[in-house]
Structures are given as C-alpha cells and as structure tokens.
Design a protein around this motif. Sequence first.
Motif, short mmCIF file in Angstrom:
data_model
loop_
_atom_site.label_atom_id
_atom_site.label_comp_id
_atom_site.label_asym_id
_atom_site.label_seq_id
_atom_site.Cartn_x
_atom_site.Cartn_y
_atom_site.Cartn_z
N CYS A 5 22.71 35.73 68.30
CA CYS A 5 21.29 35.73 67.96
C CYS A 5 20.61 34.53 68.63
O CYS A 5 21.03 33.39 68.42
N CYS A 8 19.16 32.20 65.35
CA CYS A 8 20.03 31.43 64.45
C CYS A 8 21.41 31.19 65.05
O CYS A 8 22.22 30.50 64.43
N CYS A 27 20.12 40.84 64.28
CA CYS A 27 21.06 39.82 63.84
C CYS A 27 21.41 40.05 62.37
O CYS A 27 20.52 40.09 61.52
N CYS A 30 20.38 36.58 60.20
CA CYS A 30 19.00 36.20 59.86
C CYS A 30 18.04 37.38 59.88
O CYS A 30 16.88 37.24 59.47
ZN LIG Z 1 19.91 35.37 63.62
#
Ligand SMILES: [Zn+2]
Length: 287
Positions: A5, A8, A27, A30
Amino acid sequence: MAVSCPVCRAPGAAPRLRKDGIEILSCAACGTGFWQPGPDFDPGALYGARYFEGADHAAGYDDYASLEGALRATFARRLGALGPPGRPGARLLDLGPAYGFAVAEARRAGWCAVGLELSLAAAARAAPVTGPGGIAVGNAQRAPFRDGSFDAVTLWDVLEHLAAPHAAIAEVARVLRPGGRLALTTGDVGSLVARVSGRRWHLYTLPEHLFFYSRDGLRRLLAAHGLRVIGMRAEGARYPIGYLVERLRKSLLGRTAQRPLRFPGAGLSLPVNLFDVVTVHAEREAA
Ligand SMILES: [Zn+2]
C-alpha cells in the motif's frame, strides 16, 4: 507480484475492481484503494486546457469556468470552517487551485493566499482571478516555498490526483509552521455510497483519480508527517444542476458530449451531500 500500500506500506494489496481497463487495488490494512499508472502517465499533459473545458473528452470537466459561483460558495464555507486568519499577514497555500477560485476566496477572507498549480493552462486562467502574486506554477510534491512559511495549507479535492502522497504531505508538513493547519477534502472510499455504488461510484474517475482514500488511510498518511487529525466529517458542496447532469452522464452512461449541455436552470446550484466526501482538519505538531 505483491504490491504494498503506498499509503500505509502494508504488504499484499488485492484487486478490488476493474474499470476503464484499469485495475484498482485495495489495501486490507487501511482500506485505501489505488492504482499505479505506468511510466507514460503524464500529469502535465492530462491537465491541459481540454481537461478543464473539453465536453468531448472523458477526463475532467465540460466547462470548469461555469462552476465558479458554486465553487466559490463551497470554498468560502470550507474556509469559514478552517477559521479566520488569526493575525494580519497570515499566509495560506492552496495546492492544486485550478482556476484559483479558492485562492480568491481566501484573499477575500483576509488570508495572504497563494496557489501552487501544476497545469499551465489552469494557472493562466487563475492569474486574473486571484490577483497579483496569487498563483505559482509547480508540483505540490516539490513546493517552492520556505520551511514553516505558511499558517494554513488547503487541498480541495486534490490529494486523490497526486501520484506520490507521502511526498506531497511531507511538503505540506515542511511548509506549515508548527501549530499551522491543514484542511483537505477527498472522496471516502469507506462511505456507504461508495460501497453500494461499487465500480459506478462517481469518484472512480479515471485516469485522473489515482487514490481512493479511507478515513484510516488519511489518518495514517498525515500522522506519518507529524500532522495530527483534529476533525473529520462528511460535508456537502454546492454544484450547478448542469454539472450534476454532466457527472451522471459520465458515471452512469460513460458517455461524453460534443459540447457542454445548456438548458434553462443549468446554472442554478444545489447543495449536495452524499456523505462520501470527507473534510479533514489537521494540525502540524511542534517538531
Ligand atoms: Zn494501506
């Protein structure tokens, strides 16, 4: 190939949906959605004059200038929520101001405001709107301003267009003084409307939107650069009726028109809140 991601950094983003030949990943950590354009993706070319006034062109707007009244009303309200300048000469930086309406409204509210715009075509239109010194041309990921030189930074529906969010938010944190405020709006991929709309969500606008943020993803992105979230809420905005018809046509029918639609009442604006656009206020923590 496993993709991490970009927001994050968690590994193992998985395909969420496919639209216009583009695979959008999601993702699991997150919730942010994203796709990664190839090396031939050129934002400088994408945001040319046709992006802002090209009814025959799928990306962008049929006639951005026609949104002026509605956009100014929305920006004035968003700036009101950000709060007054606080002191004479307080400086505000608006990233991605397009035709400069938010910069003009910030100046009207007493800010010493400047916009940083990537698009040469848009910046040329913004200069007379903002007044002298209101627009600089450049990339938000390399902002040509001194450290700590702004009291506020705004990104109105811009973050989702930026290919390198950490680079952009690092620049926001760098140019903000400690205690300075960031205000931004972006689509909320975790909202009910986004989830029930699936691939027809009106903010899966490709290729200009590269990211589809979740509230958790935004929180993590800002925290990574010392920006503490102090408020997050879904607020509406005003849109002319003609623009709402344009968006419906593009997102439901996937069609472009030959020219901007004109019909009686198209210029009247309405407040709209689908609770799928999040406004975030954050404060730059002391170093
Ligand atoms: Zn993420």
